[in-house]
Design an enzyme around this catalytic site. Structure first.
Site, PDB file in Angstrom:
ATOM      1  N   ASP A  69      59.557  57.035  26.427  1.00  0.00           N
ATOM      2  CA  ASP A  69      59.056  56.492  25.091  1.00  0.00           C
ATOM      3  C   ASP A  69      60.244  55.164  25.024  1.00  0.00           C
ATOM      4  OD1 ASP A  69      58.655  56.110  22.416  1.00  0.00           O
ATOM      5  OD2 ASP A  69      59.673  58.512  22.605  1.00  0.00           O
ATOM      6  N   HIS A 127      65.381  65.729  21.099  1.00  0.00           N
ATOM      7  CA  HIS A 127      65.000  65.961  22.369  1.00  0.00           C
ATOM      8  C   HIS A 127      65.927  65.613  23.118  1.00  0.00           C
ATOM      9  CE1 HIS A 127      62.985  62.286  20.721  1.00  0.00           C
ATOM     10  NE2 HIS A 127      63.064  62.019  21.593  1.00  0.00           N
ATOM     11  N   GLN A 133      59.145  64.984  25.460  1.00  0.00           N
ATOM     12  CA  GLN A 133      60.422  65.286  25.038  1.00  0.00           C
ATOM     13  C   GLN A 133      60.352  66.999  24.160  1.00  0.00           C
ATOM     14  OE1 GLN A 133      59.264  61.601  23.467  1.00  0.00           O
ATOM     15  NE2 GLN A 133      60.821  60.284  23.988  1.00  0.00           N
ATOM     16  N   ARG A 169      74.122  55.654  17.600  1.00  0.00           N
ATOM     17  CA  ARG A 169      72.888  55.562  16.652  1.00  0.00           C
ATOM     18  C   ARG A 169      71.925  56.901  17.041  1.00  0.00           C
ATOM     19  NH1 ARG A 169      67.610  55.117  17.666  1.00  0.00           N
ATOM     20  NH2 ARG A 169      65.734  54.068  16.225  1.00  0.00           N
ATOM     21  N   ASP A 220      69.286  59.499  17.103  1.00  0.00           N
ATOM     22  CA  ASP A 220      68.396  58.649  17.273  1.00  0.00           C
ATOM     23  C   ASP A 220      67.205  60.319  16.540  1.00  0.00           C
ATOM     24  OD1 ASP A 220      65.658  57.383  18.473  1.00  0.00           O
ATOM     25  OD2 ASP A 220      65.010  59.964  19.177  1.00  0.00           O
ATOM     26  N   GLU A 223      69.169  57.005  12.161  1.00  0.00           N
ATOM     27  CA  GLU A 223      68.151  57.201  12.243  1.00  0.00           C
ATOM     28  C   GLU A 223      66.723  57.669  11.566  1.00  0.00           C
ATOM     29  OE1 GLU A 223      63.604  55.734  14.413  1.00  0.00           O
ATOM     30  OE2 GLU A 223      64.527  57.917  14.499  1.00  0.00           O
ATOM     31  N   HIS A 272      62.178  47.777  16.556  1.00  0.00           N
ATOM     32  CA  HIS A 272      61.161  48.207  18.250  1.00  0.00           C
ATOM     33  C   HIS A 272      60.186  48.731  17.739  1.00  0.00           C
ATOM     34  CE1 HIS A 272      63.714  51.581  17.691  1.00  0.00           C
ATOM     35  NE2 HIS A 272      62.999  52.336  18.606  1.00  0.00           N
ATOM     36  N   ASP A 273      59.931  50.322  16.834  1.00  0.00           N
ATOM     37  CA  ASP A 273      59.324  50.619  16.140  1.00  0.00           C
ATOM     38  C   ASP A 273      57.958  49.984  15.384  1.00  0.00           C
ATOM     39  OD1 ASP A 273      59.718  53.051  17.857  1.00  0.00           O
ATOM     40  OD2 ASP A 273      61.269  53.393  16.446  1.00  0.00           O
ATOM     41  N   ARG A 296      53.509  49.811  20.878  1.00  0.00           N
ATOM     42  CA  ARG A 296      54.664  48.961  19.830  1.00  0.00           C
ATOM     43  C   ARG A 296      55.135  47.928  20.854  1.00  0.00           C
ATOM     44  NH1 ARG A 296      58.630  54.388  19.634  1.00  0.00           N
ATOM     45  NH2 ARG A 296      57.045  55.222  20.656  1.00  0.00           N
TER      46      ARG A 296
HETATM   47  C1  GLC Z   1      62.774  57.380  17.270  1.00  0.00           C
HETATM   48  C2  GLC Z   1      62.500  55.648  18.283  1.00  0.00           C
HETATM   49  C3  GLC Z   1      61.012  55.800  18.728  1.00  0.00           C
HETATM   50  C4  GLC Z   1      61.155  56.707  19.323  1.00  0.00           C
HETATM   51  C5  GLC Z   1      61.511  58.190  18.783  1.00  0.00           C
HETATM   52  C6  GLC Z   1      61.935  59.251  19.369  1.00  0.00           C
HETATM   53  O1  GLC Z   1      62.221  56.868  16.249  1.00  0.00           O
HETATM   54  O2  GLC Z   1      63.076  54.952  17.024  1.00  0.00           O
HETATM   55  O3  GLC Z   1      61.256  54.698  19.495  1.00  0.00           O
HETATM   56  O4  GLC Z   1      60.276  57.228  19.508  1.00  0.00           O
HETATM   57  O5  GLC Z   1      62.419  58.570  17.804  1.00  0.00           O
HETATM   58  O6  GLC Z   1      62.558  59.691  20.480  1.00  0.00           O
HETATM   59  C1  GLC Z   2      60.542  58.206  13.899  1.00  0.00           C
HETATM   60  C2  GLC Z   2      60.044  57.512  13.010  1.00  0.00           C
HETATM   61  C3  GLC Z   2      58.295  57.052  13.241  1.00  0.00           C
HETATM   62  C4  GLC Z   2      57.782  55.836  13.735  1.00  0.00           C
HETATM   63  C5  GLC Z   2      58.299  57.119  15.147  1.00  0.00           C
HETATM   64  C6  GLC Z   2      58.249  56.193  16.674  1.00  0.00           C
HETATM   65  O1  GLC Z   2      60.230  59.379  14.431  1.00  0.00           O
HETATM   66  O2  GLC Z   2      60.260  58.335  11.647  1.00  0.00           O
HETATM   67  O3  GLC Z   2      58.191  56.326  11.085  1.00  0.00           O
HETATM   68  O4  GLC Z   2      56.676  55.664  14.012  1.00  0.00           O
HETATM   69  O5  GLC Z   2      59.315  57.627  14.878  1.00  0.00           O
HETATM   70  O6  GLC Z   2      58.278  55.053  16.260  1.00  0.00           O
END
Ligand code: GLC
Ligand code: GLC
Length: 619
Positions: free
Chosen positions: A124, A167, A235, A265, A267, A309, A379-380, A496
């Site tokens: 991921d 996770h 995860q 950051r 996550d 985040e 990146h998302d 992504r």
């Molecule tokens: C956050 C990250 C995303 C990842 C997810 C699970 O949202 O930005 O890239 O897939 O967490 O760790």
């Molecule tokens: C995070 C965000 C979601 C995003 C995901 C994976 O959980 O909440 O919007 O799409 O990560 O990118």
């Protein structure tokens, strides 16, 4: 023999006393009812004391400096850049080679995307971590990481790294012990003997990855357990109701802090607490945990701040910046997801009414000890977090508008300028998210000239809003979508990767010559960041107020600085727009100086004219 207290120990006691009221009431509320609470509390204080004891002298000096300058991260000189180490320049050593490039752009904050040791294979993008104390060997060693952190510090740049709290990879040592049947470690995760509880939880849970990782639990017949896996199967969600998890993560935090990390950051924080009958997102305990974690950083590594985040709706997001009883005590930074979504929405509709409504109604004009991380792309994917209520307030149907945005940015809506890719279509809810690079979503393939203007408008917007603007790697060079991910079996299922290209250094090296879109976007972005740094009214503590400028094509907001108002104006269309001079004056502008171009703006026949995609910071 009596132990003598050194000045250093005394400092720790002072720091502990300062933050104790922010820490212990949270821990008592979370874990106080457990018989092992007193033992946990002692262990935690010990861990904090050890973290402090291990902290290098130069970082302790930085702690002191930031205690003296608590607004350090809110200053207009802050500008962030976000990248994957391998995609940017291969390795940590490669990063060192390119710091001049970042300095040239005006960057003072560097987010190295997941750099801790991930599981092998699909991880991921590194968010499936198997060892929090090791650097991903593909990128280098811990010593090299420390060299990067020291080099950044020398240049006055802060270092941000990801810490995944929700996770671990199923290959993490804790998970492996849990899988072998060790009850202590099974309690680190959320494991069930039968599918009954998972089924009950599923009734109210939402799906994060409905396409390729449906459901929130995974059954492992060989372990005889159903394991909570919100994201991907690999995860495993941590059990934050177990104080042992809290303690472990604090130790990791302090370990990273002592390697010179400035910004952690955190996550996917919304998912950290589970409660039957809810979506298990943003439960009150999440905010207690996050306040407690911040207090721990303040005690043992005061220079470190937290970026949380949580990509959620506006009302759900604000608490991550400390609302109500957590005011000033939770995240120092959180992503301004709404600003991002509304940018794209207004760009597609050429109408700022929804944007103005959302930003004006849901967001306070200032925050305590906190600010936003502002971005246009990351990146998302982009999820269309527009509520039905907000859409209705400006006469739109939420469902149709979200669909329209997906179609527009996928590139299927007639007349669209954008080209993106769908991400995680949820057949059940009709929810569709979008991947794509800034340039491609802004129409670089269709009309490069307009795309350049759209990108610069976006960068000028996040540079003027309160907070830290984050430039996502490649967006300063208008890099287009990278379809190459489809050929990589670890990535093909995850669109992504279309906006996670490799850096194009040939393009970057030519940034100061010629008039290619890449060179113009680079120089334009650099100019925006330089002007931001020179504009005190853009300090994050200066209130932001969204106002109506009398033209729906233009977003207008004031920065209410003590020295006078700055009025940000952003034309979201490819057409010239006009604003009555009298309206602009009534919004606090008198000198008609554009701080962004550093030039005077002339009114003609009582009108201020704004070119296509104009961005103006008027004082
Ligand atoms: C956050 C990250 C995303 C990842 C997810 C699970 O949202 O930005 O890239 O897939 O967490 O760790
Ligand atoms: C995070 C965000 C979601 C995003 C995901 C994976 O959980 O909440 O919007 O799409 O990560 O990118």
């Amino acid at each position: 023999m009596a132990r003598t207290t050194s000045a250093d120990d005394q400092l720790f006691e002072l720091r502990l006393a300062r933050s104790a009221p922010d820490l212990f009431p949270m821990l008592e509320a979370l874990y106080g009812a457990r018989p092992d609470y007193p033992v946990f509390r002692d262990k935690l204080v010990k861990a904090l004391r050890k973290g402090w004891g291990d902290r290098p002298e130069d970082l302790k000096r930085l702690d002191l400096q930031r205690d003296l300058e608590p607004d350090w991260f809110q200053r207009p000189g802050m500008a962030g850049y976000v990248f994957y180490i391998d995609r940017f320049n291969g390795t940590l050593e490669g990063v060192l080679d390119r710091l001049d490039y970042l300095e040239d752009l005006g960057i003072t904050y560097v987010h190295l995307m997941p750099c801790l040791k991930p599981r092998p294979g699909d991880s991921d993008g590194g968010y499936s971590v198997m060892d929090y104390r090791q650097i991903n060997p593909a990128f280098g060693t811990m010593a090299e990481f420390e060299a990067v952190s020291a080099a950044l510090r020398t240049r006055g740049m802060s270092l941000c790294v990801d810490l995944v709290l929700n996770h671990t990879a199923k290959e993490h040592a804790w998970a492996k012990k849990a899988a072998k049947g060790d009850a202590t470690y099974q309690d680190y995760y959320l494991m069930f003997d039968t599918p009954d509880m998972p089924r009950l939880y599923e009734q109210t849970l939402v799906e994060v990855f409905p396409d390729n990782a449906p459901g929130n639990f995974t059954h492992y017949p060989e372990i005889g357990k159903w394991v909570w896996t919100t994201f991907n199967e690999h995860q495993w969600d941590l059990n934050w109701a177990n104080p042992a998890v809290f303690l472990e993560i604090v130790e990791v935090m302090l370990f990273l802090a002592n390697k010179g990390v400035d910004v952690l950051r955190l996550d996917a924080v919304a998912f950290m607490w589970k409660r039957l009958g809810t979506r298990c997102q943003s439960e009150p305990e999440v905010h207690m945990i996050l306040q407690a974690l911040r207090a721990c950083s303040r005690i043992a590594s005061a220079a470190v701040i937290h970026l949380e985040e949580a990509i959620v709706s506006p009302s759900e997001m604000l608490p991550y910046l400390g609302r109500g009883k957590h005011d000033g005590k939770e995240g120092n930074l959180a992503y301004h997801n709404s600003l991002m979504v509304q940018f794209w929405s207004a760009l597609a509709t050429r109408d700022t009414r929804l944007m103005t409504h959302v930003l004006a109604t849901h967001f306070p004009d200032r925050l305590t000890n906190a600010t936003y991380a502002n971005y246009i792309r990351c990146h998302d994917d982009i999820g269309w977090a527009v509520t039905d209520e907000d859409a209705a307030a400006v006469g739109l149907s939420g469902h149709s508008h979200r669909n329209f945005l997906s179609d527009f940015y996928e590139g299927t809506f007639p007349g669209t300028f954008a080209k993106g890719a769908l991400f995680q279509v949820n057949e059940l809810t009709g929810d569709k998210r979008i991947s794509g690079s800034f340039a491609s979503l802004a129409g670089i393939a269709q009309d490069p000239e307009l795309a350049v203007q759209r990108i610069l408008m976006g960068h000028a917007l996040i540079a003027a809003w309160g907070g830290i603007p984050l430039i996502y790697m490649g967006d300063e060079l208008a890099l287009p979508n990278d379809e190459g991910y489809l050929a990589n079996p670890d990535h093909a299922h995850d669109s992504r990767w279309i906006h996670r290209p490799r850096m194009d250094w040939a393009l970057a090296d030519a940034r100061h010559q010629g008039d290619t879109p890449a060179a113009r976007v680079f120089r334009g972005t650099k100019a925006i960041l330089a002007r931001r740094a020179a504009t005190p009214a853009l300090h994050a503590a200066v209130p932001v107020r969204v106002v109506a400028a009398g033209n729906d094509a233009v977003l207008a907001f004031q920065r209410l600085a003590p020295t006078g108002t700055l009025l940000g104006l952003f034309n979201f269309t490819e057409h010239w727009q006009h604003l009555p001079e009298a309206v602009v004056r009534s919004l606090g502008v008198s000198a008609f100086h554009d701080e962004l171009s550093d030039a005077h703006v002339e009114a003609h026949h009582g009108q201020i004219a704004l070119p296509p995609y104009a961005r103006v910071w008027l004082t």
